[in-house]
Structures are given as structure tokens and as C-alpha cells.
Design an enzyme around this catalytic site. Structure first.
Site, PDB file in Angstrom:
ATOM      1  N   VAL A   5       0.837  -1.199   0.000  1.00  0.00           N
ATOM      2  CA  VAL A   5       0.000   0.000   0.000  1.00  0.00           C
ATOM      3  C   VAL A   5       0.871   1.249   0.000  1.00  0.00           C
ATOM      4  O   VAL A   5       0.659   2.186  -0.768  1.00  0.00           O
ATOM      5  CB  VAL A   5      -0.955   0.005   1.210  1.00  0.00           C
ATOM      6  CG1 VAL A   5      -1.862   1.238   1.163  1.00  0.00           C
ATOM      7  CG2 VAL A   5      -1.797  -1.263   1.230  1.00  0.00           C
ATOM      8  N   TYR A   6       1.868   1.251   0.866  1.00  0.00           N
ATOM      9  CA  TYR A   6       2.795   2.389   0.917  1.00  0.00           C
ATOM     10  C   TYR A   6       3.506   2.562  -0.421  1.00  0.00           C
ATOM     11  O   TYR A   6       3.573   3.664  -0.971  1.00  0.00           O
ATOM     12  CB  TYR A   6       3.811   2.167   2.032  1.00  0.00           C
ATOM     13  CG  TYR A   6       4.820   3.281   2.183  1.00  0.00           C
ATOM     14  CD1 TYR A   6       4.463   4.485   2.772  1.00  0.00           C
ATOM     15  CD2 TYR A   6       6.131   3.123   1.741  1.00  0.00           C
ATOM     16  CE1 TYR A   6       5.386   5.514   2.915  1.00  0.00           C
ATOM     17  CE2 TYR A   6       7.059   4.135   1.884  1.00  0.00           C
ATOM     18  CZ  TYR A   6       6.684   5.330   2.467  1.00  0.00           C
ATOM     19  OH  TYR A   6       7.589   6.348   2.592  1.00  0.00           O
ATOM     20  N   SER A   7       4.039   1.477  -0.947  1.00  0.00           N
ATOM     21  CA  SER A   7       4.741   1.544  -2.225  1.00  0.00           C
ATOM     22  C   SER A   7       3.812   2.042  -3.324  1.00  0.00           C
ATOM     23  O   SER A   7       4.190   2.881  -4.150  1.00  0.00           O
ATOM     24  CB  SER A   7       5.298   0.160  -2.578  1.00  0.00           C
ATOM     25  OG  SER A   7       6.158   0.226  -3.693  1.00  0.00           O
TER      26      SER A   7
ATOM     27  N   SER B 146       1.242   4.040  -2.994  1.00  0.00           N
ATOM     28  CA  SER B 146       1.000   5.473  -2.817  1.00  0.00           C
ATOM     29  C   SER B 146       2.174   6.297  -3.327  1.00  0.00           C
ATOM     30  O   SER B 146       1.991   7.377  -3.911  1.00  0.00           O
ATOM     31  CB  SER B 146       0.729   5.789  -1.337  1.00  0.00           C
ATOM     32  OG  SER B 146       1.899   5.726  -0.538  1.00  0.00           O
TER      33      SER B 146
END
Length: 242
Positions: free
Chosen positions: A152-154, A156
């Protein structure tokens, strides 16, 4: 010859800690004034007392639509101009997607992606009217490589990489430079969600960097002559392998 930042005005989100605070300190040392935007009012009060008149507090919750929309207008009321916008605030989710709940995903995308786009949108008319400005976004090496333990972070940060490069092309003819700094793992509270084993190995191997080292890269970007745009700086710990 480097461009002077003396008397410039910067607006930094997430300015009360980590990369935002390190960049605030560096800019003030270079003679700039900094509007420190953060939701932590107590931390802002403490830091403004320490940093002096060049630090201007701005209590903003980027996850609140009204507060987010009011940030740039309120900053302009205080300083009349914004030479530099540093969209730095962000959050982190690690681990398998199946272990993440939808509300947490929404919070991350709203802060890491939507708020950045809204902040840039808000400052464009002011910088366009002045014919000059710098927009720097804190991205991540995760915006350049698909990291399996932080999908999810990647995701974003990949979105932000695309957004920054598109806006650079839209705004460069208006005198506005747009770029991003993409650090590897930085010693900060954001690493709290890292898998414990990954964090332990990173600490033992020296695969982490300090916020001040990222701030130095940002200062390099901001002090180039106006005919030069540093569109992306990736800052990695030497021992970080990805």
C-alpha cells in the site's frame, strides 16, 4: 553559483518531526522563514519557541478536508508569499495487504496522495502569478521499486512519482520547479510498522539514514540556479539493498 534562500518563505507539511523538521532547521539556518504546518499544536509551540521568529506555526490536519483547504490561504495571510512548498507529511503501512483494514488504506492514500495533490493545486495560482516557485515532495525509494512487504505504501509513492513528474512538465514554463526527494529507510516513527526482523537487520547493518541527510539533498535541490531543475534525488543508506 548556488541560489540564496535568504528571506525566502517556505511552507512545510509534517514540519514538527523527521524530515520536515530537519528541513525546517536547514532553511532557517540559510536565512529563510518557514511556515511549519503540522497537526501537533503542542510540538509546534515548543519548536517555535526554540527556533525563533523565523519559524511560523500553522496547525493543519491534512486529513480534515476543511483544514487541508485552509492551509495555503492561512499561510499567505501570515507571510503574503510562498516561495517553497515542501509536501512532506505522510504515513506508513507495512505488511501483507490481507492484514490491513480498509480504513487504514483510506487514511494512507488520503495523506500520502490526495493531500499532496490538493496542496499543490492550492499553491499553483499564487506561484503562477509571481512567476516563480519551488515545489518539493517527499516521496520514497518505494516509489521506484515494488516493495513486497509494503504494497500500500509503495503504491502510494508510485502514484506520487507519476504526479510529480507530470506536474514538473505542466509548470516548468511558468517558472515553477517541481521535484521529489526519494529516501530509503529514514530513522523516524514511520518505521514502527516495519517487520521487526527487517528493522533489526537494517539497524545492525547500518542501512538507515538520518532525516538531516535527506534535508541536505533538499537544500541542494532548492539552491540550484533557476535554469536547473533537480527532478528526483534518491537518497539511500549505502548498505541498503533493494
Amino acid at each position: 553559483m548556488a541560489e540564496s534562500l535568504k528571506d525566502k518563505v517556505a511552507l512545510i507539511t509534517g514540519a514538527a518531526s523527521g524530515i520536515g523538521l530537519a528541513t525546517t532547521r536547514a532553511l532557517i539556518e540559510a536565512g529563510a522563514r518557514v511556515i511549519m504546518a503540522d497537526r501537533d499544536a503542542q510540538a509546534l509551540d515548543r519548536l517555535v519557541a526554540e527556533l525563533g521568529a523565523a519559524a511560523i506555526p500553522q496547525v493543519t490536519d491534512l486529513l480534515d478536508a476543511e483544514s487541508c483547504a485552509a492551509m495555503v490561504p492561512q499561510a499567505l495571510e501570515k507571510t503574503r508569499r510562498i516561495d517553497i512548498l515542501h509536501c512532506n507529511a505522510g504515513t506508513y503501512i507495512g505488511g501483507d495487504l490481507s492484514e490491513t483494514d480498509p480504513a487504514t488504506i483510506d487514511r494512507m492514500l488520503n495523506l500520502n496522495v490526495n493531500a499532496v495533490m490538493k496542496n499543490v493545486h492550492a499553491v499553483i495560482p499564487h506561484m503562477t502569478e509571481r512567476g516563480s516557485g519551488d515545489i518539493i515532495v517527499t516521496c520514497s525509494v518505494a516509489g521506484h521499486s515494488a516493495i513486497p512487504w509494503e504494497p500500500v505504501y509503495s503504491g502510494s509513492k508510485w502514484a506520487i512519482t507519476c504526479f510529480v513528474q507530470a506536474m514538473r512538465r505542466q509548470l516548468n514554463r511558468k517558472g515553477i520547479r517541481v521535484g521529489q526527494v526519494s529516501p530509503g529507510p529514514v530513522i523516524s516513527a514511520l518505521l514502527a510498522d516495519w517487520p521487526e526482523e527487517n528493522l533489526r537487520k537494517a539497524k545492525e547493518s547500518g542501512s538507515l539514514i538520518e532525516p538531516e541527510e535527506v534535508a541536505e539533498a533538499i537544500m541542494f535541490m532548492l539552491t540550484r540556479n533557476r535554469n536547473v531543475t533537480i527532478r528526483d534525488v534518491i537518497v539511500l543508506p549505502t548498505n541498503f539493498d533493494i
